[in-house]
Design a protein around this motif. Structure first.
Motif, short mmCIF file in Angstrom:
data_model
loop_
_atom_site.label_atom_id
_atom_site.label_comp_id
_atom_site.label_asym_id
_atom_site.label_seq_id
_atom_site.Cartn_x
_atom_site.Cartn_y
_atom_site.Cartn_z
N SER A 157 0.82 -1.22 0.00
CA SER A 157 0.00 0.00 0.00
C SER A 157 0.85 1.26 0.00
CB SER A 157 -0.91 0.04 1.24
OG SER A 157 -1.64 1.25 1.24
N ARG A 168 -0.24 4.07 1.23
CA ARG A 168 -0.64 4.97 2.32
C ARG A 168 -0.55 4.26 3.67
NH1 ARG A 168 -7.30 5.56 2.10
NH2 ARG A 168 -7.75 3.38 2.61
N GLY A 227 -2.43 3.08 6.04
CA GLY A 227 -3.83 2.75 6.26
C GLY A 227 -4.00 1.32 6.71
N THR A 284 -3.57 -1.73 5.25
CA THR A 284 -2.53 -2.75 5.02
C THR A 284 -1.42 -2.60 6.06
OG1 THR A 284 -3.09 -2.59 2.67
CG2 THR A 284 -1.06 -3.75 3.22
N PRO A 297 -3.45 -3.79 -0.56
CA PRO A 297 -4.82 -3.33 -0.72
C PRO A 297 -5.36 -3.91 -2.03
CG PRO A 297 -3.31 -1.56 -1.33
CD PRO A 297 -2.46 -2.72 -0.87
N VAL A 298 -6.65 -4.07 -2.14
CA VAL A 298 -7.21 -4.53 -3.42
C VAL A 298 -7.41 -3.31 -4.31
CG1 VAL A 298 -9.12 -5.71 -4.57
CG2 VAL A 298 -8.42 -6.41 -2.27
N TRP A 304 -8.80 -2.57 -8.06
CA TRP A 304 -9.43 -3.09 -9.28
C TRP A 304 -9.36 -4.62 -9.34
CZ3 TRP A 304 -12.66 -0.14 -11.81
CH2 TRP A 304 -12.52 1.24 -11.69
N TRP A 305 -9.84 -5.24 -8.30
CA TRP A 305 -9.94 -6.72 -8.23
C TRP A 305 -8.56 -7.41 -8.23
CZ3 TRP A 305 -13.61 -3.63 -10.25
CH2 TRP A 305 -14.93 -3.87 -9.88
N VAL A 351 -6.56 -6.43 1.80
CA VAL A 351 -7.57 -5.55 2.38
C VAL A 351 -8.28 -4.81 1.26
CG1 VAL A 351 -8.11 -3.81 4.11
CG2 VAL A 351 -5.99 -5.13 4.32
N GLY A 352 -9.60 -4.96 1.21
CA GLY A 352 -10.39 -4.25 0.21
C GLY A 352 -11.63 -3.67 0.84
N GLN A 353 -12.25 -2.80 0.11
CA GLN A 353 -13.51 -2.21 0.59
C GLN A 353 -14.63 -3.25 0.59
OE1 GLN A 353 -16.15 -1.36 -1.88
NE2 GLN A 353 -17.50 -0.88 -0.16
N ALA A 354 -14.59 -4.16 -0.38
CA ALA A 354 -15.67 -5.13 -0.54
C ALA A 354 -15.68 -6.17 0.59
CB ALA A 354 -15.53 -5.84 -1.89
N GLN A 369 -12.93 -11.02 -5.69
CA GLN A 369 -11.59 -10.44 -5.83
C GLN A 369 -10.54 -11.11 -4.95
OE1 GLN A 369 -12.25 -6.34 -4.87
NE2 GLN A 369 -12.55 -6.70 -2.70
N TYR A 370 -10.95 -11.53 -3.77
CA TYR A 370 -9.97 -12.12 -2.86
C TYR A 370 -9.52 -13.50 -3.34
CZ TYR A 370 -11.76 -8.30 -0.01
OH TYR A 370 -12.16 -7.05 0.43
N PRO A 392 -8.90 4.72 5.92
CA PRO A 392 -7.58 4.27 6.38
C PRO A 392 -7.51 3.77 7.82
CG PRO A 392 -7.60 6.63 5.93
CD PRO A 392 -8.88 6.09 5.40
C1 LIG Z 1 -7.16 2.74 -7.05
C2 LIG Z 1 -8.03 2.01 -6.08
C3 LIG Z 1 -8.72 0.90 -6.50
C4 LIG Z 1 -9.51 0.18 -5.61
N1 LIG Z 1 -10.15 -0.95 -6.05
C5 LIG Z 1 -10.84 -1.70 -5.16
C6 LIG Z 1 -11.43 -2.92 -5.58
O1 LIG Z 1 -11.36 -3.35 -6.72
N2 LIG Z 1 -12.10 -3.64 -4.63
C7 LIG Z 1 -12.23 -3.21 -3.33
O2 LIG Z 1 -12.83 -3.91 -2.53
N3 LIG Z 1 -11.63 -2.07 -2.91
C8 LIG Z 1 -10.96 -1.31 -3.79
N4 LIG Z 1 -10.33 -0.16 -3.37
C9 LIG Z 1 -10.43 0.21 -1.93
C10 LIG Z 1 -9.18 -0.24 -1.15
O3 LIG Z 1 -8.85 -1.58 -1.41
C11 LIG Z 1 -9.44 -0.08 0.35
O4 LIG Z 1 -9.70 1.28 0.64
C12 LIG Z 1 -8.29 -0.59 1.20
O5 LIG Z 1 -8.69 -0.57 2.55
C13 LIG Z 1 -7.05 0.25 1.02
O6 LIG Z 1 -6.02 -0.25 1.83
P1 LIG Z 1 -4.93 0.72 2.49
O7 LIG Z 1 -5.65 1.54 3.53
O8 LIG Z 1 -3.92 -0.17 3.08
O9 LIG Z 1 -4.37 1.56 1.39
C14 LIG Z 1 -9.60 0.60 -4.25
C15 LIG Z 1 -8.91 1.75 -3.85
C16 LIG Z 1 -8.14 2.45 -4.74
C17 LIG Z 1 -7.40 3.67 -4.27
#
Ligand SMILES: Cc1cc2nc3c(=O)[nH]c(=O)nc-3n(C[C@H](O)[C@H](O)[C@H](O)COP(=O)(O)O)c2cc1C
Length: 178
Positions: free
Chosen positions: A9, A11, A13, A15, A83-84, A86-87, A119-122, A128-129, A158
């Motif tokens: 990552s 940032r 956050g 990860t 971080p995830v 785009w899948w 770590v992803g938003q989903a 994706q995982y 974050p």
């Molecule tokens: C460029 C970009 C693409 C992302 N694509 C996805 C995605 O495909 N699926 C998802 O679940 N989250 C996606 N996210 C959200 C991040 O995975 C999520 O905020 C994660 O917690 C970020 O981790 P970090 O805080 O360690 O950077 C995306 C974020 C960014 C900035």
């Protein structure tokens, strides 16, 4: 035992939070030499498929590629945390993975246990995982490494993972699987 943590990552956050929790658990492991590489802080140019490395065993790029990939080769245990995006894995991590090509023989010469943190938003049942886990599993099989865990966590802002006590406790226990 040498352990290399790769933070994918850019940032400070979720990860980073996951890796911090993992390191707290790793304090239980004696004689562990832990090094962390932040993929966003090293200079690794994209692989250009020039094939220079096929002849010379090293990458032609005069950046951090050779130092970083040599550190991966020397590790007994490798943790990939991403971080995830785009899948898939982050571009920062993918640049580093692509450069495995430059020292593939050296990487395969030393067996490793590998852990994967995503770590992803989903939600954690998102496709994706498993896509990312399968990619890393294929890489491990190709290089003769053993993927011992692949864990997904859902967080977006974050600080979100830092507020998920159950997730942090789970991550702290992962050292037992390595
Ligand atoms: C460029 C970009 C693409 C992302 N694509 C996805 C995605 O495909 N699926 C998802 O679940 N989250 C996606 N996210 C959200 C991040 O995975 C999520 O905020 C994660 O917690 C970020 O981790 P970090 O805080 O360690 O950077 C995306 C974020 C960014 C900035």
């Amino acid at each position: 035992m040498k352990m290399l943590l790769v933070n994918g990552s850019p940032r400070k956050g979720n990860t980073c939070t996951a890796l911090t929790a993992l390191k707290e658990g790793l304090a239980n492991v004696p004689q562990l030499e832990i090094t962390q590489i932040d993929a966003a802080s090293v200079a690794i140019a994209p692989c250009k498929a020039c094939e220079y490395c096929r002849e010379h065993g090293l990458c032609l790029d005069e950046d951090d590629t050779n130092r970083v990939i040599s550190a991966v080769a020397e590790a007994d245990t490798l943790i990939l945390a991403t971080p995830v995006y785009w899948w898939g894995v982050s571009a920062q991590l993918k640049l580093l993975i692509d450069k495995f090509y430059s020292q593939a023989e050296a990487l395969a010469a030393k067996s490793k246990t590998v852990g994967l943190l995503m770590v992803g938003q989903a939600a954690t049942d998102d496709l994706q995982y498993s896509l990312i886990s399968q990619q890393i599993q294929c890489i491990c099989e190709y290089l003769g490494w053993k993927l011992t865990f692949a864990r997904a966590f859902s967080a977006d802002g974050p600080q979100e993972l830092a507020e998920n006590k159950a997730a942090l406790e789970e991550i702290e226990q992962l050292w037992k699987l390595l």
